[in-house]
Design a protein around this motif. Structure first.
Motif, mmCIF file in Angstrom:
data_model
loop_
_atom_site.group_PDB
_atom_site.id
_atom_site.type_symbol
_atom_site.label_atom_id
_atom_site.label_comp_id
_atom_site.label_asym_id
_atom_site.label_seq_id
_atom_site.Cartn_x
_atom_site.Cartn_y
_atom_site.Cartn_z
ATOM 1 N N UNK A 95 0.849 -1.184 0.000
ATOM 2 C CA UNK A 95 0.000 0.000 0.000
ATOM 3 C C UNK A 95 0.892 1.244 0.000
ATOM 4 N N UNK A 96 1.369 1.639 -1.168
ATOM 5 C CA UNK A 96 2.339 2.722 -1.240
ATOM 6 C C UNK A 96 1.704 4.114 -1.160
ATOM 7 N N UNK A 97 2.414 5.014 -0.470
ATOM 8 C CA UNK A 97 2.073 6.430 -0.416
ATOM 9 C C UNK A 97 3.302 7.187 -0.887
ATOM 10 N N UNK A 98 3.167 7.973 -1.950
ATOM 11 C CA UNK A 98 4.323 8.666 -2.509
ATOM 12 C C UNK A 98 4.192 10.174 -2.293
ATOM 13 N N UNK A 99 5.345 10.838 -2.094
ATOM 14 C CA UNK A 99 5.377 12.252 -1.751
ATOM 15 C C UNK A 99 6.352 13.019 -2.642
ATOM 16 N N UNK A 100 5.938 14.210 -3.047
ATOM 17 C CA UNK A 100 6.846 15.180 -3.647
ATOM 18 C C UNK A 100 6.119 16.521 -3.712
ATOM 19 N N UNK A 101 6.832 17.562 -4.110
ATOM 20 C CA UNK A 101 6.155 18.822 -4.376
ATOM 21 C C UNK A 101 5.145 18.592 -5.499
ATOM 22 N N UNK A 102 4.052 19.316 -5.469
ATOM 23 C CA UNK A 102 2.944 19.071 -6.390
ATOM 24 C C UNK A 102 3.350 19.027 -7.862
ATOM 25 N N UNK A 103 4.119 19.998 -8.386
ATOM 26 C CA UNK A 103 4.444 19.918 -9.819
ATOM 27 C C UNK A 103 5.260 18.694 -10.185
ATOM 28 N N UNK A 104 6.084 18.205 -9.244
ATOM 29 C CA UNK A 104 6.902 17.030 -9.532
ATOM 30 C C UNK A 104 6.079 15.747 -9.389
ATOM 31 N N UNK A 153 0.822 15.368 -3.268
ATOM 32 C CA UNK A 153 1.523 16.506 -3.846
ATOM 33 C C UNK A 153 1.451 17.669 -2.874
ATOM 34 N N UNK A 154 2.608 18.185 -2.457
ATOM 35 C CA UNK A 154 2.612 19.210 -1.423
ATOM 36 C C UNK A 154 2.815 20.608 -1.991
ATOM 37 N N UNK A 155 2.280 21.584 -1.275
ATOM 38 C CA UNK A 155 2.359 23.009 -1.612
ATOM 39 C C UNK A 155 1.785 23.323 -2.996
ATOM 40 N N UNK A 188 7.747 25.977 -9.252
ATOM 41 C CA UNK A 188 7.287 25.037 -8.231
ATOM 42 C C UNK A 188 5.821 25.273 -7.858
ATOM 43 N N UNK A 189 5.163 26.168 -8.558
ATOM 44 C CA UNK A 189 3.796 26.552 -8.219
ATOM 45 C C UNK A 189 2.835 25.897 -9.210
ATOM 46 N N UNK A 190 2.365 24.732 -8.856
ATOM 47 C CA UNK A 190 1.511 23.980 -9.764
ATOM 48 C C UNK A 190 0.143 24.638 -9.885
ATOM 49 N N UNK A 191 -0.239 24.962 -11.101
ATOM 50 C CA UNK A 191 -1.552 25.567 -11.341
ATOM 51 C C UNK A 191 -2.449 24.662 -12.184
ATOM 52 N N UNK A 192 -1.937 23.461 -12.525
ATOM 53 C CA UNK A 192 -2.654 22.591 -13.457
ATOM 54 C C UNK A 192 -2.873 21.183 -12.933
#
Length: 311
Positions: free
Chosen positions: A71-80, A104-106, A118-122
Motif C-alpha cells: 500500500x504505497x504512499x508517494x510524496x513530492x512537491x505538487x508539480x513534480x 503533492x505538497x504546496x 514550483x507553483x503547480x496551477x494545473x
C-alpha cells in the motif's frame, strides 16, 4: 490541532498505520524533510524509500509494489508529483487499476517563495482527467486527520493536494466528515461560494463582508474535487441562483471546471471563477500572491456581486 502543520498530520497518521499494517510503504523523491516523512525512516527503515530525484520512477516503483499487495504512499512537491510523473501515473497506476496514494505538497500559491516553477496551477485538471483517481484537498489539519483513514481505505488511487505547513482551522471542531460529501459551512440565499483548500478561508471572509453589505452568501466547502458532490452543488445553486467558484489553481479544468460541467448538465447557472487566470505563478508571500492573482476575500465578494447582477 490548529498548531500542527499538515505534513506532521500525515506523518503522525502514517506512523500509526505503518505500525498496524506492514504492507504500508512510504516513498519520497529526495524530499523527506520537506514533506515530513524523514522521521518515519527511523522507525520503519525498510518501508520508507528514498528513490532520489526521479519522480516518474517513484510512481513506477509504487505501482510495482501495489501490484504485489503493498500500500504505497508517494510524496513530492505538487508539480513534480503530477507533471513529471504524469505518464507513469496514467499507465502504471490508473490504467493498471492499482491503489497508490499520491501526495503533492504546496499546491498553487502555497508554494510561495519557491516561485512559478514550483507553483503547480494545473495539477487538479491533470488528475481529474485521469480515470479512477479520487482527488482530495484538505482545508485544515483537523479535517485532514479525519480524512486520512478513509483515503487509505478507498479502493481506487487517490491524489492528495496538500499544503505542507500551517493552515488556520476553517471547520467547526465537531464538524462531521465524509470523504464524498461536501460541507455546508454557511447557509445563504443570494449567492453560493464554492471553495476548496486555502480558498475556503477566503470564501468565509467574503461571506462576512457580503453580509455586512446585506448580501446572504452560502458557503460550500469542497474537499473532494473528484468525484464532486454534484448533488450538494446543485441543491445550493437551486436555492441561490448563482455561484462563485474559488480554487487555488488555474480556473481552467480544476474545481471551476468540475462545477461548470456539473451545472451545465444539471442546472445551468451564472458563474464567476476565482483562481489563477490561465497563467503561471510567481515568487511571493502567501497573502501577496492571493492579492496578485485575485484570490482574496475581497476578490470573491466582488465576484459575488457581479454574478448576482447576472441572475
Amino acid at each position: 490541532m490548529s498548531e500542527i502543520v499538515m505534513r506532521q498530520v500525515v506523518a503522525d497518521f502514517l506512523r500509526q498505520r505503518m505500525a498496524e499494517d506492514d504492507k504500508v510503504v512510504v516513498i519520497n523523491a529526495d524530499l523527506g524533510t520537506a514533506c515530513g516523512t524523514l522521521s518515519l525512516a527511523k522507525d520503519f527503515p525498510e518501508r520508507v524509500l528514498n528513490v532520489g530525484i526521479v519522480e516518474a520512477n517513484m510512481a513506477s516503483v509504487a505501482a510495482g509494489l501495489a501490484s504485489y499487495g503493498y500500500k504505497p504512499v508517494i510524496f513530492s512537491f505538487t508539480p513534480f508529483a503530477v507533471r513529471r510523473a504524469c505518464d507513469q501515473l496514467a499507465i502504471s497506476v490508473s490504467y493498471a487499476g492499482l491503489k497508490v496514494v499520491v501526495v503533492g505538497t504546496d499546491p498553487g500559491v502555497s508554494a510561495t517563495m519557491n516561485g512559478g516553477t514550483h507553483m503547480s496551477v494545473e495539477d487538479t485538471a491533470i488528475m481529474r482527467a485521469m480515470p479512477g483517481f479520487l482527488i482530495y484537498e484538505p482545508s485544515d489539519c483537523a479535517q485532514y486527520a479525519k480524512a486520512l483513514p478513509a483515503i487509505m481505505d478507498y479502493p481506487s488511487p487517490v491524489y492528495v493536494r496538500q499544503a505542507r505547513k500551517l493552515t488556520p482551522p476553517v471547520y467547526p471542531a465537531q464538524n462531521a466528515f465524509d470523504l464524498l460529501t461536501a460541507d455546508l459551512l454557511r447557509v445563504g440565499t443570494d449567492v453560493t461560494l464554492i471553495a476548496s483548500g486555502l480558498e475556503i478561508e477566503q470564501a468565509m471572509g467574503a461571506a462576512d463582508a457580503l453580509a455586512a453589505a446585506g448580501v446572504s452568501a452560502e458557503v460550500l466547502g469542497i474537499h473532494t474535487v473528484k468525484p464532486l458532490d454534484a448533488d450538494a452543488v446543485v441543491a445550493s445553486v437551486e436555492k441561490t441562483g448563482c455561484a462563485v467558484v474559488c480554487d487555488n489553481q488555474n480556473v481552467i479544468g480544476g474545481l471551476c471546471g468540475a462545477v461548470a460541467e456539473t451545472l451545465a448538465q444539471r442546472r445551468p447557472t451564472p458563474l464567476e471563477f476565482i483562481g489563477f487566470p490561465d497563467c503561471f505563478g510567481a515568487v511571493g508571500k502567501l497573502g501577496e500572491l492571493q492579492t496578485q492573482f485575485g484570490m482574496t476575500a475581497q476578490d470573491i465578494a466582488a465576484a459575488a456581486k457581479r454574478v448576482i447582477a447576472r441572475k
